[in-house]
Write an enzyme that holds these catalytic residues in place. Structure first.
Site, PDB file in Angstrom:
ATOM      1  N   ASP A   1       0.856  -1.186   0.000  1.00  0.00           N
ATOM      2  CA  ASP A   1       0.000   0.000   0.000  1.00  0.00           C
ATOM      3  C   ASP A   1       0.890   1.234   0.000  1.00  0.00           C
ATOM      4  OD1 ASP A   1      -2.972   0.949   0.483  1.00  0.00           O
ATOM      5  OD2 ASP A   1      -1.678   2.248   1.681  1.00  0.00           O
TER       6      ASP A   1
ATOM      7  N   GLU B   1       0.890   5.665   0.158  1.00  0.00           N
ATOM      8  CA  GLU B   1       0.224   6.946   0.339  1.00  0.00           C
ATOM      9  C   GLU B   1       1.004   7.958  -0.487  1.00  0.00           C
ATOM     10  OE1 GLU B   1      -2.622   7.350   1.859  1.00  0.00           O
ATOM     11  OE2 GLU B   1      -2.685   5.266   2.554  1.00  0.00           O
TER      12      GLU B   1
ATOM     13  N   HIS C   1      -6.047   5.132   5.771  1.00  0.00           N
ATOM     14  CA  HIS C   1      -5.193   6.039   4.997  1.00  0.00           C
ATOM     15  C   HIS C   1      -3.808   6.175   5.604  1.00  0.00           C
ATOM     16  CE1 HIS C   1      -8.554   6.924   2.434  1.00  0.00           C
ATOM     17  NE2 HIS C   1      -9.263   7.351   3.460  1.00  0.00           N
TER      18      HIS C   1
ATOM     19  N   ASP D   1      -3.505   0.171   6.194  1.00  0.00           N
ATOM     20  CA  ASP D   1      -4.219  -0.273   4.991  1.00  0.00           C
ATOM     21  C   ASP D   1      -3.613  -1.549   4.427  1.00  0.00           C
ATOM     22  OD1 ASP D   1      -5.818   1.911   5.333  1.00  0.00           O
ATOM     23  OD2 ASP D   1      -5.143   2.990   3.543  1.00  0.00           O
TER      24      ASP D   1
END
Length: 201
Positions: free
Chosen positions: A14, A16, A172, A177
């Site tokens: 994951d 960001e 988030h 996540d």
């Protein structure tokens, strides 16, 4: 493990970011979670890693994206690594796991996995990394798996449908996540265990 996924090792990733464009927007966090076989033949979440990442020179950071993920890329106490360093640390662990399981390479598992894979590939290209353990275009998507298993595509709704606990205050974050996506992946794949084993004879 090597026989279950065509010699691919599933690794949940994951990211960001500072926006939606993998070429121009900053990679700000990256997390990876191993998927491990258990003694009874099912799969479970394994070891994980998470790193804050410094925006690459000239990277765009959209304020709207930063508001969603709550990241301040320029905070003086943020323990961020250069992109290449963060990627290489994760890649070393993934390559070790690939060898340990007798697989040929890793395959990225993600929620809307094309997004994470695009950012990963763009960072690899920027950094000139030659030994990327992940397949460059194939991935396993939990949004698709959730639609098949539960009729849901939103991660929080899939988590609830799977009987898992969703923590909206932690969402988030790349680390959270990735871990909850790994739990979703294992829960769904384990539901198909009997079907898979029966077809193996």
């Amino acid at each position: 493990m090597a026989g279950r996924f065509r010699a691919f090792l599933p690794v949940v990733v994951d990211v960001e970011t500072g926006g939606f464009n993998a070429r121009t927007d900053a990679l700000l966090e990256i997390a990876a979670v191993l998927i491990e076989p258990t003694e009874d033949g099912s799969f479970a979440r394994g070891e994980d890693w998470r790193y804050h990442v410094q925006p690459f020179p000239g990277a765009n950071c959209d304020p709207a994206s930063l508001e969603v993920n709550g990241i301040d890329p320029w905070h003086p106490l943020r323990p961020a690594l250069p992109e290449r360093d963060a990627l290489q640390r994760i890649f070393r662990e993934v390559r070790t796991a690939v060898r340990r399981h007798g697989c040929t390479r890793a395959i990225l598992v993600g929620h809307n996995s094309f997004f994470d894979l695009n950012f990963l590939n763009a960072a690899v290209e920027r950094c000139g990394i030659k030994r990327n353990p992940f397949h460059p275009f194939s991935s396993l998507d939990t949004a698709t798996l959730g639609a098949v298993a539960y009729g849901q595509t939103v991660l929080s709704r899939i988590v609830e449908a799977a009987g898992l606990e969703w923590d909206s205050s932690s969402a988030h974050s790349a680390g959270y996540d990735a871990r909850i996506t790994a739990d979703v992946f294992c829960t769904i794949v384990n539901q198909f265990r009997d079907i898979y084993e029966s077809r193996q004879g």
